[in-house]
Design a protein around this motif. Structure first.
Motif, short mmCIF file in Angstrom:
data_model
loop_
_atom_site.label_atom_id
_atom_site.label_comp_id
_atom_site.label_asym_id
_atom_site.label_seq_id
_atom_site.Cartn_x
_atom_site.Cartn_y
_atom_site.Cartn_z
N ALA A 1 2.94 15.03 -10.14
CA ALA A 1 2.14 14.61 -8.99
C ALA A 1 2.97 13.89 -7.93
O ALA A 1 2.43 13.19 -7.08
CB ALA A 1 0.99 13.72 -9.45
N ASP A 2 4.29 14.08 -7.97
CA ASP A 2 5.17 13.47 -6.98
C ASP A 2 4.87 14.07 -5.61
O ASP A 2 4.91 15.29 -5.43
CB ASP A 2 6.63 13.73 -7.36
CG ASP A 2 7.63 12.99 -6.47
OD1 ASP A 2 7.22 12.37 -5.47
OD2 ASP A 2 8.84 13.05 -6.79
N ILE A 3 4.58 13.22 -4.61
CA ILE A 3 4.38 13.72 -3.25
C ILE A 3 5.49 13.26 -2.31
O ILE A 3 5.48 13.59 -1.13
CB ILE A 3 3.00 13.33 -2.68
CG1 ILE A 3 2.83 11.81 -2.63
CG2 ILE A 3 1.88 13.99 -3.47
CD1 ILE A 3 1.57 11.36 -1.90
N ASN B 1 0.82 -1.21 0.00
CA ASN B 1 0.00 0.00 0.00
C ASN B 1 0.85 1.26 0.00
O ASN B 1 0.45 2.28 -0.56
CB ASN B 1 -0.95 -0.01 1.20
CG ASN B 1 -2.04 -1.05 1.05
OD1 ASN B 1 -2.47 -1.33 -0.07
ND2 ASN B 1 -2.49 -1.62 2.15
N VAL B 2 2.03 1.20 0.60
CA VAL B 2 2.95 2.34 0.56
C VAL B 2 3.38 2.62 -0.88
O VAL B 2 3.40 3.77 -1.33
CB VAL B 2 4.18 2.08 1.47
CG1 VAL B 2 5.26 3.14 1.22
CG2 VAL B 2 3.77 2.07 2.94
N ILE B 3 3.71 1.56 -1.62
CA ILE B 3 4.10 1.74 -3.02
C ILE B 3 2.97 2.41 -3.81
O ILE B 3 3.19 3.38 -4.54
CB ILE B 3 4.47 0.38 -3.65
CG1 ILE B 3 5.81 -0.11 -3.12
CG2 ILE B 3 4.52 0.48 -5.18
CD1 ILE B 3 6.17 -1.53 -3.52
N ASN B 4 1.77 1.89 -3.65
CA ASN B 4 0.65 2.42 -4.45
C ASN B 4 0.23 3.82 -4.01
O ASN B 4 -0.26 4.61 -4.82
CB ASN B 4 -0.53 1.46 -4.39
CG ASN B 4 -0.30 0.23 -5.25
OD1 ASN B 4 0.08 0.34 -6.42
ND2 ASN B 4 -0.50 -0.95 -4.69
N ALA B 5 0.47 4.16 -2.74
CA ALA B 5 0.08 5.48 -2.25
C ALA B 5 1.12 6.55 -2.53
O ALA B 5 0.76 7.72 -2.74
CB ALA B 5 -0.20 5.42 -0.74
N PHE B 6 2.40 6.17 -2.55
CA PHE B 6 3.45 7.17 -2.60
C PHE B 6 4.38 7.09 -3.81
O PHE B 6 4.87 8.10 -4.28
CB PHE B 6 4.29 7.13 -1.31
CG PHE B 6 3.51 7.51 -0.09
CD1 PHE B 6 3.17 8.83 0.15
CD2 PHE B 6 3.07 6.55 0.80
CE1 PHE B 6 2.44 9.19 1.27
CE2 PHE B 6 2.33 6.89 1.92
CZ PHE B 6 2.01 8.22 2.15
N TYR B 7 4.63 5.90 -4.33
CA TYR B 7 5.51 5.79 -5.48
C TYR B 7 4.80 6.27 -6.75
O TYR B 7 5.44 6.79 -7.66
CB TYR B 7 5.97 4.36 -5.70
CG TYR B 7 6.92 3.78 -4.69
CD1 TYR B 7 6.83 4.09 -3.33
CD2 TYR B 7 7.91 2.88 -5.06
CE1 TYR B 7 7.68 3.53 -2.39
CE2 TYR B 7 8.78 2.31 -4.13
CZ TYR B 7 8.65 2.64 -2.80
OH TYR B 7 9.50 2.08 -1.88
N PHE B 8 3.49 6.05 -6.81
CA PHE B 8 2.72 6.31 -8.02
C PHE B 8 1.65 7.38 -7.76
O PHE B 8 1.19 7.56 -6.62
CB PHE B 8 2.02 5.04 -8.50
CG PHE B 8 2.93 3.86 -8.70
CD1 PHE B 8 4.17 4.02 -9.30
CD2 PHE B 8 2.54 2.60 -8.30
CE1 PHE B 8 5.02 2.94 -9.49
CE2 PHE B 8 3.37 1.51 -8.49
CZ PHE B 8 4.61 1.66 -9.08
N ALA B 9 1.27 8.07 -8.81
CA ALA B 9 0.16 9.03 -8.72
C ALA B 9 -1.15 8.28 -8.53
O ALA B 9 -1.28 7.12 -8.91
CB ALA B 9 0.11 9.88 -9.99
#
Length: 350
Positions: free
Chosen positions: A265-267, A180-188
């Motif tokens: 959209a990098d956060i 979930n970290v990958i999908n929430a933060f690595y990607f838009a």
């Protein structure tokens, strides 16, 4: 999951550590080295490698403490110089003598500048790089908020993420699971890798060396908010402004061509990233935040732009490409667009 066609893997003994390396292209091709970021491996570059012209020799190592490379501790007091030295040792072991085109993603951005400060390079590509002043605990001009750089380093990692990594949690049961970290933060928002590849990326991150020498690193108590300061080992301390700075890029001589690509959209690397302690404090999630005058959210993208403007003013050439709609991983989310930008950049160098 097998490697994509045209990509090969090997273990390489260098005079520093044993490294797992992906390669594509001919041995006599112009070398491109792809340096991944924190909590990732060379396989995050696999689809990029498959799309690059076969005239290049493309080399993507797992950096120390990640993937299948040796789980050697990282000396954070050198910033990312251990990574830079490992790359040079790898190229030496592989018999690569031509100056490489270096691509550094996120944490890798600091490492490739460290490399260029010591060795000739053909070009530098900064792919959503960490701020030139490190990650967390600095004012807009790069001055640390506190002398001990409290609010950055190993003590800032989310302990639930660390514990789930250590336990090998590959589930989607918690927002702190790496899936979930990958999908929430690595990607838009809205981007999702195909299930088989998502599973692969999760497995790759779960190979990470967890602990003081790896992720997140050690920490020391601090009288300053939020109560911890960087230690001396591990990747998050190497990214602390206490040790990390790639502002030296301005003084490189000669100055290689630079490409900066960044997801709009990098956060993770952003002005006011929700992962940075100043922004977390401003949100109220950590009690006792001393306010924006003392500990402001870090304007990371603004800092990158300012330092690269200084590089250009000092005689360097900089090409910038903001990849619209991409998050922290435009080379994955918008692979074809990113590859077009990168290959066009290489073509201008000759």
């Amino acid at each position: 999951m097998e490697l994509l066609p045209g990509i090969r893997a090997q273990m390489v003994d260098t005079d520093r550590i044993r490294m797992h390396v992906l390669e594509s292209g001919p041995d006599d091709g112009a070398p491109i080295v792809l340096v991944h970021g924190n909590l990732s491996t060379a396989r995050f570059f696999e689809r990029v490698m498959a799309g690059l012209p076969r005239t290049y020799r493309v080399i993507a190592p797992d950096m120390r403490g990640f993937g299948d490379s040796e789980h050697a501790p990282l000396d954070a007091t050198r910033g990312l110089a251990d990574w830079a030295d490992d790359v040079h040792a790898l190229l030496t072991a592989l018999g690569v003598t031509a100056p490489p085109h270096l691509v550094g993603w996120s944490t890798g951005g600091a490492a490739i500048v460290d490399y260029a400060a010591e060795h000739p390079v053909a070009s530098l590509t900064l792919l959503d790089p960490v701020s030139p002043y490190g990650y967390g605990g600095v004012h807009a001009d790069g001055t640390p908020v506190y002398d001990d750089c409290a609010g950055s380093g190993g003590g800032t990692a989310n302990p639930e993420v660390v514990s789930r990594l250590a336990a090998g949690d590959d589930s989607a049961d918690s927002p702190f699971s790496i899936r979930n970290v990958i999908n929430a933060f690595y990607f838009a928002p809205g981007h999702r890798e195909p299930q088989e590849r998502e599973d692969l990326l999760v497995r790759e991150v779960l190979k990470t060396m967890i602990g003081p020498g790896g992720y997140p690193g050690d920490s020391v108590p601090s009288p300053n908010w939020p109560g911890s300061a960087p230690g001396k080992t591990g990747v998050l301390n190497a990214l602390s402004p206490k040790y990390c700075s790639w502002t030296r890029i301005v003084d490189l001589d000669p100055k290689p061509p630079v490409l900066w690509t960044h997801g709009s959209a990098d956060i993770v690397v952003a002005d006011g990233s929700p992962l940075e302690i100043g922004a977390i404090g401003a949100s109220g999630a950590i009690d006792g935040w001393p306010g924006p005058e003392v500990f402001p959210p870090q304007p990371m993208v603004t800092q990158i732009r300012e330092v690269l403007d200084r590089y250009a003013a000092a005689g360097g050439t900089v090409r910038t490409a903001i990849i619209e709609g991409a998050g922290h991983s435009p080379h994955i989310e918008k692979r074809d667009e990113w590859l077009s930008v990168f290959t066009d950049f290489l073509a201008t160098i000759g």
